[in-house]
Design a protein around this motif. Structure first.
Motif, PDB file in Angstrom:
ATOM      1  N   TYR A   1       0.550   0.271 -10.030  1.00 28.90           N
ATOM      2  CA  TYR A   1      -0.165  -0.175  -8.831  1.00 28.90           C
ATOM      3  C   TYR A   1       0.756  -0.988  -7.921  1.00 28.90           C
ATOM      4  O   TYR A   1       0.720  -0.842  -6.701  1.00 28.90           O
ATOM      5  N   ARG A   2       1.576  -1.800  -8.515  1.00 27.19           N
ATOM      6  CA  ARG A   2       2.519  -2.613  -7.726  1.00 27.19           C
ATOM      7  C   ARG A   2       3.478  -1.708  -6.946  1.00 27.19           C
ATOM      8  O   ARG A   2       3.749  -1.932  -5.762  1.00 27.19           O
ATOM      9  N   ALA A   3       3.978  -0.665  -7.583  1.00 27.57           N
ATOM     10  CA  ALA A   3       4.895   0.264  -6.907  1.00 27.57           C
ATOM     11  C   ALA A   3       4.200   0.979  -5.751  1.00 27.57           C
ATOM     12  O   ALA A   3       4.785   1.156  -4.680  1.00 27.57           O
ATOM     13  N   VAL A   4       2.946   1.378  -5.940  1.00 30.04           N
ATOM     14  CA  VAL A   4       2.202   2.039  -4.864  1.00 30.04           C
ATOM     15  C   VAL A   4       1.975   1.056  -3.712  1.00 30.04           C
ATOM     16  O   VAL A   4       2.136   1.411  -2.539  1.00 30.04           O
ATOM     17  N   ARG A   5       1.614  -0.179  -4.031  1.00 25.78           N
ATOM     18  CA  ARG A   5       1.401  -1.189  -2.990  1.00 25.78           C
ATOM     19  C   ARG A   5       2.694  -1.411  -2.194  1.00 25.78           C
ATOM     20  O   ARG A   5       2.672  -1.480  -0.966  1.00 25.78           O
ATOM     21  N   HIS A   6       3.811  -1.494  -2.879  1.00 30.53           N
ATOM     22  CA  HIS A   6       5.090  -1.697  -2.199  1.00 30.53           C
ATOM     23  C   HIS A   6       5.471  -0.463  -1.368  1.00 30.53           C
ATOM     24  O   HIS A   6       6.060  -0.609  -0.287  1.00 30.53           O
TER      25      HIS A   6
ATOM     26  N   SER B   1       6.042   2.123   3.914  1.00 35.01           N
ATOM     27  CA  SER B   1       5.632   3.162   4.859  1.00 35.01           C
ATOM     28  C   SER B   1       5.212   2.547   6.187  1.00 35.01           C
ATOM     29  O   SER B   1       5.583   3.045   7.262  1.00 35.01           O
ATOM     30  N   TYR B   2       4.463   1.470   6.131  1.00 33.26           N
ATOM     31  CA  TYR B   2       4.043   0.810   7.368  1.00 33.26           C
ATOM     32  C   TYR B   2       5.261   0.297   8.135  1.00 33.26           C
ATOM     33  O   TYR B   2       5.289   0.346   9.363  1.00 33.26           O
ATOM     34  N   GLU B   3       6.256  -0.177   7.429  1.00 36.36           N
ATOM     35  CA  GLU B   3       7.492  -0.600   8.098  1.00 36.36           C
ATOM     36  C   GLU B   3       8.197   0.591   8.739  1.00 36.36           C
ATOM     37  O   GLU B   3       8.651   0.506   9.880  1.00 36.36           O
ATOM     38  N   HIS B   4       8.260   1.720   8.029  1.00 32.90           N
ATOM     39  CA  HIS B   4       8.882   2.920   8.586  1.00 32.90           C
ATOM     40  C   HIS B   4       8.145   3.386   9.839  1.00 32.90           C
ATOM     41  O   HIS B   4       8.761   3.877  10.784  1.00 32.90           O
ATOM     42  N   TRP B   5       6.817   3.262   9.813  1.00 32.29           N
ATOM     43  CA  TRP B   5       5.988   3.701  10.931  1.00 32.29           C
ATOM     44  C   TRP B   5       5.880   2.641  12.026  1.00 32.29           C
ATOM     45  O   TRP B   5       5.248   2.866  13.037  1.00 32.29           O
ATOM     46  N   ASP B   6       6.476   1.479  11.790  1.00 34.38           N
ATOM     47  CA  ASP B   6       6.399   0.364  12.732  1.00 34.38           C
ATOM     48  C   ASP B   6       4.946  -0.005  13.025  1.00 34.38           C
ATOM     49  O   ASP B   6       4.549  -0.199  14.169  1.00 34.38           O
ATOM     50  N   ARG B   7       4.162  -0.092  11.949  1.00 35.97           N
ATOM     51  CA  ARG B   7       2.740  -0.444  12.051  1.00 35.97           C
ATOM     52  C   ARG B   7       2.518  -1.808  11.418  1.00 35.97           C
ATOM     53  O   ARG B   7       3.102  -2.129  10.394  1.00 35.97           O
ATOM     54  N   PRO B   8       1.632  -2.586  12.022  1.00 36.02           N
ATOM     55  CA  PRO B   8       1.315  -3.879  11.415  1.00 36.02           C
ATOM     56  C   PRO B   8       0.504  -3.679  10.130  1.00 36.02           C
ATOM     57  O   PRO B   8      -0.237  -2.710  10.004  1.00 36.02           O
ATOM     58  N   ILE B   9       0.673  -4.598   9.212  1.00 35.40           N
ATOM     59  CA  ILE B   9      -0.074  -4.533   7.953  1.00 35.40           C
ATOM     60  C   ILE B   9      -0.378  -5.960   7.514  1.00 35.40           C
ATOM     61  O   ILE B   9       0.444  -6.857   7.689  1.00 35.40           O
TER      62      ILE B   9
ATOM     63  N   LEU C   1      -0.905  -8.335   4.494  1.00 36.67           N
ATOM     64  CA  LEU C   1      -0.633  -8.428   3.061  1.00 36.67           C
ATOM     65  C   LEU C   1      -1.658  -9.334   2.408  1.00 36.67           C
ATOM     66  O   LEU C   1      -2.081 -10.335   2.997  1.00 36.67           O
ATOM     67  N   ASP C   2      -2.038  -8.996   1.192  1.00 39.86           N
ATOM     68  CA  ASP C   2      -2.903  -9.902   0.444  1.00 39.86           C
ATOM     69  C   ASP C   2      -2.025 -10.978  -0.201  1.00 39.86           C
ATOM     70  O   ASP C   2      -0.796 -10.945  -0.098  1.00 39.86           O
ATOM     71  N   ALA C   3      -2.652 -11.944  -0.846  1.00 43.89           N
ATOM     72  CA  ALA C   3      -1.913 -13.067  -1.422  1.00 43.89           C
ATOM     73  C   ALA C   3      -0.850 -12.617  -2.429  1.00 43.89           C
ATOM     74  O   ALA C   3       0.259 -13.151  -2.449  1.00 43.89           O
ATOM     75  N   THR C   4      -1.182 -11.626  -3.238  1.00 40.02           N
ATOM     76  CA  THR C   4      -0.234 -11.144  -4.250  1.00 40.02           C
ATOM     77  C   THR C   4       1.008 -10.550  -3.585  1.00 40.02           C
ATOM     78  O   THR C   4       2.139 -10.871  -3.975  1.00 40.02           O
ATOM     79  N   LEU C   5       0.810  -9.710  -2.594  1.00 40.22           N
ATOM     80  CA  LEU C   5       1.957  -9.114  -1.905  1.00 40.22           C
ATOM     81  C   LEU C   5       2.766 -10.160  -1.156  1.00 40.22           C
ATOM     82  O   LEU C   5       3.994 -10.074  -1.116  1.00 40.22           O
ATOM     83  N   LYS C   6       2.105 -11.142  -0.599  1.00 37.41           N
ATOM     84  CA  LYS C   6       2.836 -12.207   0.092  1.00 37.41           C
ATOM     85  C   LYS C   6       3.774 -12.931  -0.875  1.00 37.41           C
ATOM     86  O   LYS C   6       4.912 -13.222  -0.542  1.00 37.41           O
ATOM     87  N   ARG C   7       3.293 -13.186  -2.077  1.00 40.53           N
ATOM     88  CA  ARG C   7       4.138 -13.821  -3.097  1.00 40.53           C
ATOM     89  C   ARG C   7       5.277 -12.904  -3.511  1.00 40.53           C
ATOM     90  O   ARG C   7       6.423 -13.323  -3.642  1.00 40.53           O
ATOM     91  N   GLN C   8       4.961 -11.638  -3.735  1.00 42.44           N
ATOM     92  CA  GLN C   8       5.960 -10.703  -4.214  1.00 42.44           C
ATOM     93  C   GLN C   8       7.034 -10.406  -3.171  1.00 42.44           C
ATOM     94  O   GLN C   8       8.207 -10.244  -3.501  1.00 42.44           O
ATOM     95  N   LEU C   9       6.629 -10.345  -1.927  1.00 39.31           N
ATOM     96  CA  LEU C   9       7.561  -9.958  -0.859  1.00 39.31           C
ATOM     97  C   LEU C   9       8.102 -11.145  -0.090  1.00 39.31           C
ATOM     98  O   LEU C   9       8.935 -10.983   0.797  1.00 39.31           O
ATOM     99  N   LYS C  10       7.593 -12.343  -0.374  1.00 41.37           N
ATOM    100  CA  LYS C  10       8.088 -13.579   0.254  1.00 41.37           C
ATOM    101  C   LYS C  10       8.159 -13.463   1.776  1.00 41.37           C
ATOM    102  O   LYS C  10       9.200 -13.626   2.385  1.00 41.37           O
ATOM    103  N   ARG C  11       7.014 -13.118   2.380  1.00 41.43           N
ATOM    104  CA  ARG C  11       6.976 -12.993   3.848  1.00 41.43           C
ATOM    105  C   ARG C  11       6.325 -14.176   4.469  1.00 41.43           C
ATOM    106  O   ARG C  11       5.424 -14.746   4.119  1.00 41.43           O
TER     107      ARG C  11
END
Length: 162
Positions: free
Chosen positions: A132-137, A142-150, A152-162
């Motif tokens: 699930y983590r790999a699919v979320r990432h 993909s959103y970055e490739h498409w230049d689309r806003p997204i 992130l939930d709290a878990t992704l914010k922690r994992q990606l340090k944004r």
């Protein structure tokens, strides 16, 4: 000889329009998905809407980053009437879990009872948090490739340090 070549070129130019015609606003509005992850479900619904407007970018993304032939993805959308969100999940889940997209498609096509959350439990590679983590990432990428806003939930914010 020129006529067959023109027909071929015309068919190649119309292919994105055919895919676009398959993923319509009405189909996207009726789309319901249950992967077992509410954030992923929300993004897959949005991916449907994205594929309505940008079918080529959608096909290219799944083909390039999930490693699935573009023609196979297009056939799922046009011939088999698969929703873009389901195509995306099937192919990226397969990549994350070490299976093929065809394995995911076959499992879902044979028994979609319970949605993706139950389908992945019946597949040979049992679902793990890392899948699930790999699919979320992959979705974030993909959103970055498409230049689309997204969002992130709290878990992704922690994992990606944004």
């Amino acid at each position: 000889m020129k006529l067959p070549l023109r027909a071929l070129l015309l068919s190649l130019l119309l292919a994105p329009a055919i895919v676009l015609a398959q993923q319509t606003a009405e189909r996207s509005a009726r789309y319901e998905v249950d992967t077992g992850d509410a954030w992923v479900d929300t993004q897959l619904a949005d991916i449907n809407h994205y594929a309505e407007r940008y079918p080529d970018a959608f096909l290219d993304e799944v083909s390039r980053y999930a490693g699935v032939p573009r023609g196979y993805i297009a056939a799922l959308a046009t011939t088999h009437q698969w929703q873009a969100g389901d195509i995306y999940f099937a192919c990226f889940w397969a990549k994350a879990s070490g299976q093929t997209c065809r394995d995911s498609v076959r499992a879902f096509s044979q028994d979609a009872e319970g949605g993706w959350a139950e389908v992945v439990k019946r597949m040979p590679a049992k679902p793990q948090n890392l899948h699930y983590r790999a699919v979320r990432h992959a979705i974030v990428a993909s959103y970055e490739h498409w230049d689309r806003p997204i969002t992130l939930d709290a878990t992704l914010k922690r994992q990606l340090k944004r």
